[in-house]
Design a protein around this motif. Structure first.
Motif, PDB file in Angstrom:
ATOM      1  N   PRO A 132     -97.703  70.962  62.834  1.00 19.15           N
ATOM      2  CA  PRO A 132     -98.617  70.512  63.775  1.00 19.15           C
ATOM      3  C   PRO A 132     -98.110  71.505  64.778  1.00 19.15           C
ATOM      4  CG  PRO A 132     -98.902  68.930  61.785  1.00 19.15           C
ATOM      5  CD  PRO A 132     -98.193  69.610  62.039  1.00 19.15           C
ATOM      6  N   GLU A 133     -96.733  70.244  65.445  1.00 20.04           N
ATOM      7  CA  GLU A 133     -95.532  70.679  66.308  1.00 20.04           C
ATOM      8  C   GLU A 133     -95.602  72.325  66.996  1.00 20.04           C
ATOM      9  OE1 GLU A 133     -94.817  68.489  63.953  1.00 20.04           O
ATOM     10  OE2 GLU A 133     -95.562  67.053  65.260  1.00 20.04           O
ATOM     11  N   GLU A 134     -95.560  72.887  65.885  1.00 19.36           N
ATOM     12  CA  GLU A 134     -95.277  74.521  65.550  1.00 19.36           C
ATOM     13  C   GLU A 134     -96.252  74.834  65.639  1.00 19.36           C
ATOM     14  OE1 GLU A 134     -90.887  73.945  62.914  1.00 19.36           O
ATOM     15  OE2 GLU A 134     -93.212  74.525  61.649  1.00 19.36           O
ATOM     16  N   GLU A 135     -97.528  74.473  65.924  1.00 17.32           N
ATOM     17  CA  GLU A 135     -98.474  74.995  65.490  1.00 17.32           C
ATOM     18  C   GLU A 135     -99.120  75.207  66.913  1.00 17.32           C
ATOM     19  OE1 GLU A 135    -101.974  74.937  62.697  1.00 17.32           O
ATOM     20  OE2 GLU A 135    -100.450  74.768  61.540  1.00 17.32           O
ATOM     21  N   ALA A 136     -99.099  73.832  67.512  1.00 17.55           N
ATOM     22  CA  ALA A 136     -99.333  72.710  69.037  1.00 17.55           C
ATOM     23  C   ALA A 136     -98.450  74.047  70.233  1.00 17.55           C
ATOM     24  CB  ALA A 136     -99.582  72.008  69.061  1.00 17.55           C
ATOM     25  N   GLY A 137     -97.490  74.345  69.672  1.00 23.73           N
ATOM     26  CA  GLY A 137     -96.206  74.925  70.485  1.00 23.73           C
ATOM     27  C   GLY A 137     -96.713  76.261  70.398  1.00 23.73           C
ATOM     28  N   GLU A 138     -95.200  76.925  71.490  1.00 26.53           N
ATOM     29  CA  GLU A 138     -95.229  78.229  71.702  1.00 26.53           C
ATOM     30  C   GLU A 138     -94.324  78.824  71.448  1.00 26.53           C
ATOM     31  OE1 GLU A 138     -97.549  81.320  73.431  1.00 26.53           O
ATOM     32  OE2 GLU A 138     -99.234  79.503  74.084  1.00 26.53           O
ATOM     33  N   THR A 139     -92.985  77.544  71.630  1.00 25.10           N
ATOM     34  CA  THR A 139     -91.930  77.192  71.777  1.00 25.10           C
ATOM     35  C   THR A 139     -91.055  78.533  70.760  1.00 25.10           C
ATOM     36  OG1 THR A 139     -91.151  75.561  71.203  1.00 25.10           O
ATOM     37  CG2 THR A 139     -91.262  76.256  73.823  1.00 25.10           C
ATOM     38  N   MET A 140     -90.044  79.641  70.291  1.00 28.25           N
ATOM     39  CA  MET A 140     -89.809  79.817  69.335  1.00 28.25           C
ATOM     40  C   MET A 140     -87.834  78.580  69.028  1.00 28.25           C
ATOM     41  SD  MET A 140     -92.211  81.110  66.787  1.00 28.25           S
ATOM     42  CE  MET A 140     -92.599  83.149  66.727  1.00 28.25           C
ATOM     43  N   PRO A 141     -88.240  79.093  67.719  1.00 33.63           N
ATOM     44  CA  PRO A 141     -86.411  78.343  67.643  1.00 33.63           C
ATOM     45  C   PRO A 141     -85.296  79.624  68.278  1.00 33.63           C
ATOM     46  CG  PRO A 141     -87.315  78.713  65.265  1.00 33.63           C
ATOM     47  CD  PRO A 141     -88.008  79.603  66.779  1.00 33.63           C
ATOM     48  N   MET A 142     -84.373  79.137  68.861  1.00 35.77           N
ATOM     49  CA  MET A 142     -83.315  79.494  69.582  1.00 35.77           C
ATOM     50  C   MET A 142     -81.735  79.340  69.444  1.00 35.77           C
ATOM     51  SD  MET A 142     -84.916  78.950  72.836  1.00 35.77           S
ATOM     52  CE  MET A 142     -83.803  80.736  73.906  1.00 35.77           C
ATOM     53  N   GLY A 143     -80.607  80.152  70.101  1.00 37.56           N
ATOM     54  CA  GLY A 143     -79.291  79.489  69.376  1.00 37.56           C
ATOM     55  C   GLY A 143     -78.464  80.274  70.624  1.00 37.56           C
TER      56      GLY A 143
END
Length: 177
Positions: A132-143
């Motif tokens: 649910p947090e990933e669906e709500a936010g627009e931040t994508m994984p990064m490194g």
């Protein structure tokens, strides 16, 4: 298991309401399935002109890994399943129906409802699973030196690079005064 003689005897269809424990089988067949619970199939089986019609509602709770973070995500599924079976021993079934995969073949005097349920669960596993947090936010994984972009963000980034590398980019703002 649904006995074909019982299905044939009941003109209105044979009603069923069964609960299944298929977690181990499904995990062996697909490693993406972390857990599955409360598998219930409710519906009926009917016989008509050499064909056995299975219509049921399939409900369950499946746990899958998130497509982004690999965190476990619980998904509740509820959908209708419509399948048509035919006995391979019965000569009245048209061979073209079997060859075109419009009818599912079975042997013996029973239809395995558990196999039908397991196959349909595996067919309905979604490709994109998010918490649910990933669906709500627009931040994508990064490194370090990498990040995941949406297709729109990637296209925008490519256009900016193209404009910056243009031979006319240095002339921009020349006539602003």
């Amino acid at each position: 298991m649904l006995n074909i003689q019982e299905i044939k005897k009941n003109a209105g269809g044979l009603q069923f309401d069964q609960e299944f424990d298929l977690a181990q089988e499904l995990q062996e067949r697909n490693r993406e399935v972390l857990d599955i619970q409360k598998i219930v199939a409710r519906g009926q089986a009917q016989y008509e002109n050499g064909l056995y019609f299975l219509d049921y509602t399939l409900t369950y709770q499946i746990t899958l890994a998130s497509s982004r973070s690999m965190a476990p995500v619980d998904i509740v599924e509820d959908y209708m399943v419509h399948e048509v079976f035919a006995s391979v021993e019965d000569g009245s079934v048209q061979k073209d129906l079997l060859e075109d995969d419009l009818v599912l073949p079975f042997e013996g005097d029973t239809i395995d409802l558990a196999a039908s349920v397991a196959d349909n669960i595996l067919l309905h596993i979604p490709l994109k699973v998010l918490t649910p947090e990933e669906e709500a936010g627009e931040t994508m994984p990064m490194g370090i030196d990498w990040q995941v972009l949406t297709e729109e963000a990637y296209q925008k980034q490519q256009m900016e690079k193209k404009e910056a590398n243009s031979p006319f980019a240095s002339l921009q703002g020349l006539f602003d005064e």
